[in-house]
Write a protein that holds these residues in place. Structure first.
Motif, PDB file in Angstrom:
ATOM      1  N   TYR A 101      -2.418  -5.395   4.558  1.00 25.45           N
ATOM      2  CA  TYR A 101      -1.267  -5.067   3.713  1.00 25.45           C
ATOM      3  C   TYR A 101       0.017  -5.433   4.440  1.00 25.45           C
ATOM      4  N   ASP A 102       0.998  -5.900   3.688  1.00 22.60           N
ATOM      5  CA  ASP A 102       2.265  -6.366   4.261  1.00 22.60           C
ATOM      6  C   ASP A 102       3.351  -5.301   4.237  1.00 22.60           C
ATOM      7  N   VAL A 103       3.214  -4.347   3.331  1.00 24.15           N
ATOM      8  CA  VAL A 103       4.191  -3.267   3.178  1.00 24.15           C
ATOM      9  C   VAL A 103       3.436  -1.955   3.049  1.00 24.15           C
ATOM     10  N   LEU A 104       3.926  -0.929   3.750  1.00 22.06           N
ATOM     11  CA  LEU A 104       3.317   0.399   3.668  1.00 22.06           C
ATOM     12  C   LEU A 104       4.390   1.417   3.315  1.00 22.06           C
ATOM     13  N   VAL A 105       4.104   2.215   2.290  1.00 23.21           N
ATOM     14  CA  VAL A 105       5.077   3.138   1.725  1.00 23.21           C
ATOM     15  C   VAL A 105       4.619   4.574   1.956  1.00 23.21           C
ATOM     16  N   LEU A 134       0.855  -1.187   0.000  1.00 21.23           N
ATOM     17  CA  LEU A 134       0.000   0.000   0.000  1.00 21.23           C
ATOM     18  C   LEU A 134       0.890   1.236   0.000  1.00 21.23           C
ATOM     19  N   ILE A 135       0.735   2.086  -1.001  1.00 21.67           N
ATOM     20  CA  ILE A 135       1.498   3.331  -1.100  1.00 21.67           C
ATOM     21  C   ILE A 135       0.616   4.467  -0.599  1.00 21.67           C
ATOM     22  N   VAL A 136       1.064   5.152   0.434  1.00 28.40           N
ATOM     23  CA  VAL A 136       0.280   6.198   1.091  1.00 28.40           C
ATOM     24  C   VAL A 136       0.772   7.568   0.635  1.00 28.40           C
ATOM     25  N   VAL A 137      -0.154   8.372   0.127  1.00 28.34           N
ATOM     26  CA  VAL A 137       0.170   9.710  -0.365  1.00 28.34           C
ATOM     27  C   VAL A 137      -0.745  10.724   0.318  1.00 28.34           C
ATOM     28  N   PRO A 138      -0.261  11.451   1.326  1.00 30.70           N
ATOM     29  CA  PRO A 138      -1.081  12.502   1.953  1.00 30.70           C
ATOM     30  C   PRO A 138      -1.207  13.706   1.018  1.00 30.70           C
ATOM     31  N   THR A 139      -2.371  14.364   1.064  1.00 25.74           N
ATOM     32  CA  THR A 139      -2.574  15.540   0.206  1.00 25.74           C
ATOM     33  C   THR A 139      -3.233  16.674   0.981  1.00 25.74           C
ATOM     34  N   TYR A 140      -2.827  17.869   0.627  1.00 23.75           N
ATOM     35  CA  TYR A 140      -3.514  19.093   1.049  1.00 23.75           C
ATOM     36  C   TYR A 140      -3.244  20.129  -0.034  1.00 23.75           C
ATOM     37  N   ASN A 141      -4.304  20.457  -0.768  1.00 22.49           N
ATOM     38  CA  ASN A 141      -4.189  21.392  -1.901  1.00 22.49           C
ATOM     39  C   ASN A 141      -3.154  20.911  -2.916  1.00 22.49           C
ATOM     40  N   GLU A 142      -3.352  19.692  -3.410  1.00 23.28           N
ATOM     41  CA  GLU A 142      -2.442  19.113  -4.412  1.00 23.28           C
ATOM     42  C   GLU A 142      -3.211  18.719  -5.678  1.00 23.28           C
ATOM     43  N   ARG A 143      -4.271  19.458  -5.987  1.00 23.76           N
ATOM     44  CA  ARG A 143      -5.102  19.114  -7.142  1.00 23.76           C
ATOM     45  C   ARG A 143      -4.305  19.114  -8.444  1.00 23.76           C
ATOM     46  N   ASP A 144      -3.367  20.032  -8.584  1.00 23.94           N
ATOM     47  CA  ASP A 144      -2.600  20.117  -9.827  1.00 23.94           C
ATOM     48  C   ASP A 144      -1.603  18.975  -9.969  1.00 23.94           C
ATOM     49  N   ASN A 145      -1.157  18.421  -8.845  1.00 14.23           N
ATOM     50  CA  ASN A 145      -0.125  17.379  -8.879  1.00 14.23           C
ATOM     51  C   ASN A 145      -0.669  15.956  -8.825  1.00 14.23           C
ATOM     52  N   LEU A 146      -1.833  15.784  -8.203  1.00  7.80           N
ATOM     53  CA  LEU A 146      -2.307  14.432  -7.902  1.00  7.80           C
ATOM     54  C   LEU A 146      -2.532  13.540  -9.126  1.00  7.80           C
ATOM     55  N   PRO A 147      -3.186  13.998 -10.189  1.00 12.13           N
ATOM     56  CA  PRO A 147      -3.446  13.077 -11.309  1.00 12.13           C
ATOM     57  C   PRO A 147      -2.179  12.460 -11.881  1.00 12.13           C
ATOM     58  N   LEU A 148      -1.156  13.277 -12.105  1.00  9.94           N
ATOM     59  CA  LEU A 148       0.065  12.762 -12.714  1.00  9.94           C
ATOM     60  C   LEU A 148       0.812  11.846 -11.757  1.00  9.94           C
ATOM     61  N   ILE A 149       0.899  12.215 -10.483  1.00  8.92           N
ATOM     62  CA  ILE A 149       1.642  11.372  -9.545  1.00  8.92           C
ATOM     63  C   ILE A 149       0.935  10.037  -9.365  1.00  8.92           C
ATOM     64  N   ALA A 150      -0.405  10.043  -9.343  1.00  8.22           N
ATOM     65  CA  ALA A 150      -1.152   8.786  -9.232  1.00  8.22           C
ATOM     66  C   ALA A 150      -0.928   7.909 -10.455  1.00  8.22           C
ATOM     67  N   PRO A 192       2.357  -1.575 -10.666  1.00  5.58           N
ATOM     68  CA  PRO A 192       0.941  -1.824 -10.990  1.00  5.58           C
ATOM     69  C   PRO A 192       0.225  -2.769 -10.050  1.00  5.58           C
ATOM     70  N   ASP A 193       0.944  -3.640  -9.347  1.00  7.17           N
ATOM     71  CA  ASP A 193       0.286  -4.558  -8.421  1.00  7.17           C
ATOM     72  C   ASP A 193      -0.012  -3.914  -7.063  1.00  7.17           C
ATOM     73  N   ALA A 194       0.634  -2.790  -6.775  1.00  4.92           N
ATOM     74  CA  ALA A 194       0.439  -2.121  -5.491  1.00  4.92           C
ATOM     75  C   ALA A 194      -0.875  -1.347  -5.480  1.00  4.92           C
ATOM     76  N   HIS A 195      -1.353  -1.052  -4.275  1.00  5.22           N
ATOM     77  CA  HIS A 195      -2.528  -0.208  -4.102  1.00  5.22           C
ATOM     78  C   HIS A 195      -2.083   1.174  -3.636  1.00  5.22           C
ATOM     79  N   LEU A 196      -2.874   2.174  -3.966  1.00  7.34           N
ATOM     80  CA  LEU A 196      -2.585   3.563  -3.623  1.00  7.34           C
ATOM     81  C   LEU A 196      -3.645   4.088  -2.663  1.00  7.34           C
ATOM     82  N   MET A 197      -3.215   4.662  -1.549  1.00  8.74           N
ATOM     83  CA  MET A 197      -4.112   5.304  -0.600  1.00  8.74           C
ATOM     84  C   MET A 197      -3.826   6.800  -0.591  1.00  8.74           C
TER      85      MET A 197
END
Length: 246
Positions: free
Chosen positions: A88-92, A8-24, A32-37
């Motif tokens: 989840y076994d790994v958290l990023v 599970l890859i953890v990405v905190p956001t606060y006012n990141e609308r311009d960056n989020l689509p591309l980083i996701a 591709p097998d990992a999940h994104l939170m």
């Protein structure tokens, strides 16, 4: 090489609308097998709504909405608790602003597969570097990490790094739910707990790229907290919650 299990890859956001689509998109392409939170702190710019749209289109994307801006550490702990409860076994940990390169995620996961309990994406080991940082930012980061190494005796060159991967078992052992520190200090806290618990922390060289869009969340308050807490740990030896666990 060990099989890691669910990531599970953890990405905190606060006012990141311009960056989020591309980083996701880059995260999903790189692992591709990992999940994104995505953990959104009720961003006024609508980042949370955009995160919901991404999740509706991809069953590997999840969103955790929080009522307001409560700090980076609290966001990660909330996501870690959710991820561990979901098996989840790994958290990023990684930033949403593009400073952490998703294409380097496989290197962090490989370090865990080779036996590390914590893999740190490090700017300050041979092979690591920063791009487009002003001199004062580099001086502050390097200086902070030298201070941490000296006062805590940590054998880590980039203990403040925010690009890192943990085994779930590591987070359980170090008592992550009891961590109260934020920002720079949150990363140092978890690094210290890992090393002092006898677990294996390995630094992996990365390229850190200064954000292009948006505003940095770093503040004087965060830096002051880090200096105060690290100095206290240098005197007492360990974060208070970890002392009580021993």
């Amino acid at each position: 090489m060990e099989t890691l299990g669910r990531v599970l890859i953890v990405v905190p956001t606060y006012n990141e609308r311009d960056n989020l689509p591309l980083i996701a998109e880059r995260i999903r392409a790189s692992v591709p097998d990992a999940h994104l939170m995505i953990v959104d702190d009720n961003s006024p710019d609508g980042t949370g709504d955009l995160a919901d749209e991404l999740a509706a289109k991809d069953d590997h994307v999840h969103v955790l909405h929080r009522p307001g801006k409560q700090g980076l550490g609290a966001a990660y702990i909330a996501a870690f608790r959710w991820g561990m409860s979901e098996g989840y076994d790994v958290l990023v940990e990684m930033d949403a602003d593009g400073s952490h390169q998703p294409e380097e995620l496989p290197k962090l996961l490989e370090a865990l597969a080779e036996g590390a309990d914590l893999a740190i994406g490090s700017r300050w080991v041979p092979g690591g570097k920063v791009v487009n940082w002003p001199a004062h930012r580099e001086f502050l980061s390097r200086g902070a990490n030298v201070y941490v190494r000296l006062i805590l005796g940590l054998p880590i060159r980039d203990a403040t790094a925010g690009f890192r991967a943990y085994r779930a078992a590591t987070l359980e052992k170090i008592g992550v739910s009891g961590v109260e520190s934020q920002g720079y200090c949150f990363q140092v806290d978890l690094t210290l707990r890992t090393v002092r618990s006898g677990l294996r922390a390995r630094e992996v060289p990365i390229t850190f790229v200064e954000r292009v869009n948006g505003v940095s969340k770093m503040s004087g308050k965060v830096i002051t907290e880090a200096l105060w807490r690290v100095s206290l740990w240098g005197i007492t030896g360990l974060p208070s919650r970890l002392r009580r666990r021993r």
